[in-house]
Design a protein around this motif. Sequence first.
Motif, PDB file in Angstrom:
ATOM      1  N   ARG A 170      -2.334   7.068   3.936  1.00 41.91           N
ATOM      2  CA  ARG A 170      -3.021   5.864   3.441  1.00 41.91           C
ATOM      3  C   ARG A 170      -4.069   6.222   2.397  1.00 41.91           C
ATOM      4  O   ARG A 170      -4.238   5.514   1.405  1.00 41.91           O
ATOM      5  N   THR A 171      -4.773   7.325   2.598  1.00 42.70           N
ATOM      6  CA  THR A 171      -5.764   7.767   1.622  1.00 42.70           C
ATOM      7  C   THR A 171      -5.097   8.109   0.304  1.00 42.70           C
ATOM      8  O   THR A 171      -5.578   7.715  -0.770  1.00 42.70           O
TER       9      THR A 171
ATOM     10  N   ALA B 284      -2.257   6.979  -0.782  1.00 43.89           N
ATOM     11  CA  ALA B 284      -1.743   5.738  -1.366  1.00 43.89           C
ATOM     12  C   ALA B 284      -2.860   4.945  -2.037  1.00 43.89           C
ATOM     13  O   ALA B 284      -2.643   4.350  -3.103  1.00 43.89           O
ATOM     14  N   ASP B 285      -4.033   4.930  -1.439  1.00 40.72           N
ATOM     15  CA  ASP B 285      -5.156   4.216  -2.049  1.00 40.72           C
ATOM     16  C   ASP B 285      -5.602   4.883  -3.349  1.00 40.72           C
ATOM     17  O   ASP B 285      -5.973   4.208  -4.308  1.00 40.72           O
ATOM     18  N   ARG B 286      -5.574   6.196  -3.387  1.00 39.53           N
ATOM     19  CA  ARG B 286      -6.039   6.908  -4.578  1.00 39.53           C
ATOM     20  C   ARG B 286      -5.006   6.947  -5.695  1.00 39.53           C
ATOM     21  O   ARG B 286      -5.341   7.280  -6.823  1.00 39.53           O
ATOM     22  N   THR B 287      -3.777   6.648  -5.384  1.00 40.95           N
ATOM     23  CA  THR B 287      -2.723   6.664  -6.399  1.00 40.95           C
ATOM     24  C   THR B 287      -2.122   5.278  -6.559  1.00 40.95           C
ATOM     25  O   THR B 287      -0.899   5.119  -6.613  1.00 40.95           O
ATOM     26  N   ARG B 288      -2.987   4.284  -6.638  1.00 47.80           N
ATOM     27  CA  ARG B 288      -2.501   2.913  -6.814  1.00 47.80           C
ATOM     28  C   ARG B 288      -1.768   2.786  -8.141  1.00 47.80           C
ATOM     29  O   ARG B 288      -2.017   3.543  -9.085  1.00 47.80           O
TER      30      ARG B 288
ATOM     31  N   GLU C 152      -2.496  -2.898 -10.611  1.00 45.26           N
ATOM     32  CA  GLU C 152      -3.635  -3.232  -9.765  1.00 45.26           C
ATOM     33  C   GLU C 152      -4.959  -2.858 -10.437  1.00 45.26           C
ATOM     34  O   GLU C 152      -5.990  -3.435 -10.140  1.00 45.26           O
TER      35      GLU C 152
END
Length: 75
Positions: free
Chosen positions: A45-46, A48-52, A56
């Motif tokens: 999840r981390t 995924a959040d950093r590689t949006r 977006e």
Amino acid sequence: MPVVAWVTIVIAALIIAVTAVGLLRVILHLRHVHTTLGALLGGVRTVADRTRTVPEVVPSVNANLAPVRAWTETV
């Protein structure tokens, strides 16, 4: 009770005990896997959040570049 009945009861008890120990080991392994997967999911999840994806982030980038756009229109 005859001796054969006692032997049967002892053998059945041994089989049940060995099966119970085996199932307990499986439960302990599955709990460890559950904990490890929970930690791995947090890491995924981390990442995924950093590689949006770009769509977006585009509004934020456009907002930051608004002063530059305004200046270039005056030139």
